[in-house]
Design an enzyme around this catalytic site. Structure first.
Site, PDB file in Angstrom:
ATOM      1  N   HIS A  70     -13.158   2.843  -8.375  1.00 47.02           N
ATOM      2  CA  HIS A  70     -13.942   4.081  -8.419  1.00 47.02           C
ATOM      3  C   HIS A  70     -13.310   5.092  -7.464  1.00 47.02           C
ATOM      4  CE1 HIS A  70     -17.200   2.889 -11.050  1.00 47.02           C
ATOM      5  NE2 HIS A  70     -17.128   1.692 -10.500  1.00 47.02           N
ATOM      6  N   GLU A  74     -13.827   8.124  -7.281  1.00 42.03           N
ATOM      7  CA  GLU A  74     -14.844   9.078  -6.796  1.00 42.03           C
ATOM      8  C   GLU A  74     -15.689   8.502  -5.661  1.00 42.03           C
ATOM      9  OE1 GLU A  74     -17.068   6.510  -9.643  1.00 42.03           O
ATOM     10  OE2 GLU A  74     -15.020   7.283  -9.490  1.00 42.03           O
ATOM     11  N   CYS A  83     -12.852   2.747 -14.266  1.00 39.93           N
ATOM     12  CA  CYS A  83     -13.609   1.495 -14.323  1.00 39.93           C
ATOM     13  C   CYS A  83     -13.806   1.048 -15.773  1.00 39.93           C
ATOM     14  CB  CYS A  83     -14.913   1.616 -13.548  1.00 39.93           C
ATOM     15  SG  CYS A  83     -15.661  -0.004 -13.193  1.00 39.93           S
TER      16      CYS A  83
END
Length: 200
Positions: free
Chosen positions: A182, A184, A77
């Site tokens: 993202h 994650e 990001c």
């Protein structure tokens, strides 16, 4: 094997830490030069504003350190955007690892009747995957995005996404990898990207 998560004044460090914990990976969260240099992998996360984040890195000489690292390095990001040449956010000169610039999304695009909300928040497809980072993923996986600025297409683009314009959703040069989404927070396929990076 040890992975360092680079700590600076931009959020999302804990989300990345949780993703590494799910993989059983050994990690530290640090802004210490020696620990970053000795780590086997480095992850550069980020949710925040470009100019203040770059100032933090410069104040601690982390800007020069990052560029000198030779182990696999992954920006996420804002981390990805800071690895580029220049960002329109705060008219910020960034690290310059990648030649691309970072631009603000337009809410209206010529020849397109759609109105685009800025920031882009939510799930979108990544296309044209061209890296071992994406091994084991479906052909057009969905990833989770939250961003108002995007990285131009250019040399080193290894995945693209469309949000009014086609832009780089992942880039790579030498040992430096970066993703706009993202990973994650992107379910099993996002987790697979982090696993692929850790296993490089």
């Amino acid at each position: 094997m040890k992975t360092a998560i680079l700590k600076y004044n931009a959020g999302n460090v804990r989300s990345v830490a949780f993703a590494l914990e799910r993989l059983g990976a050994n990690y530290i969260i640090t802004d210490d030069a020696q620990e970053l240099q000795s780590a086997d992998k480095v992850i550069f996360p980020g949710v925040g504003e470009a100019s203040s984040a770059m100032q933090y890195l410069k104040d601690r000489k982390l800007d020069e350190l990052i560029k000198s690292l030779t182990q696999p390095f992954l920006g996420i990001c804002l981390g990805m955007q800071l690895m580029c040449k220049h960002s329109e956010e705060g008219d910020t000169d960034c690290l310059g690892i990648f030649e691309q610039n970072v631009k603000l999304f337009a809410t209206k695009v010529a020849g397109d009747d759609n109105k685009y909300k800025v920031p882009q928040i939510g799930w979108n497809v990544i296309n044209e995957l061209q890296s071992p980072l994406f091994n084991g993923l479906s052909k057009m996986p969905y990833m989770y995005f939250v961003h108002s600025y995007f990285v131009e297409l250019g040399q080193g683009t290894i995945a693209t996404t469309n949000y009014g314009v086609n832009y780089s959703s992942a880039i790579q040069k030498d040992n430096f990898y970066a993703v706009q989404f993202h990973a994650e927070k992107s379910g099993d396929e996002g987790q697979k990207i982090i696993e692929n990076f850790i296993n490089m």
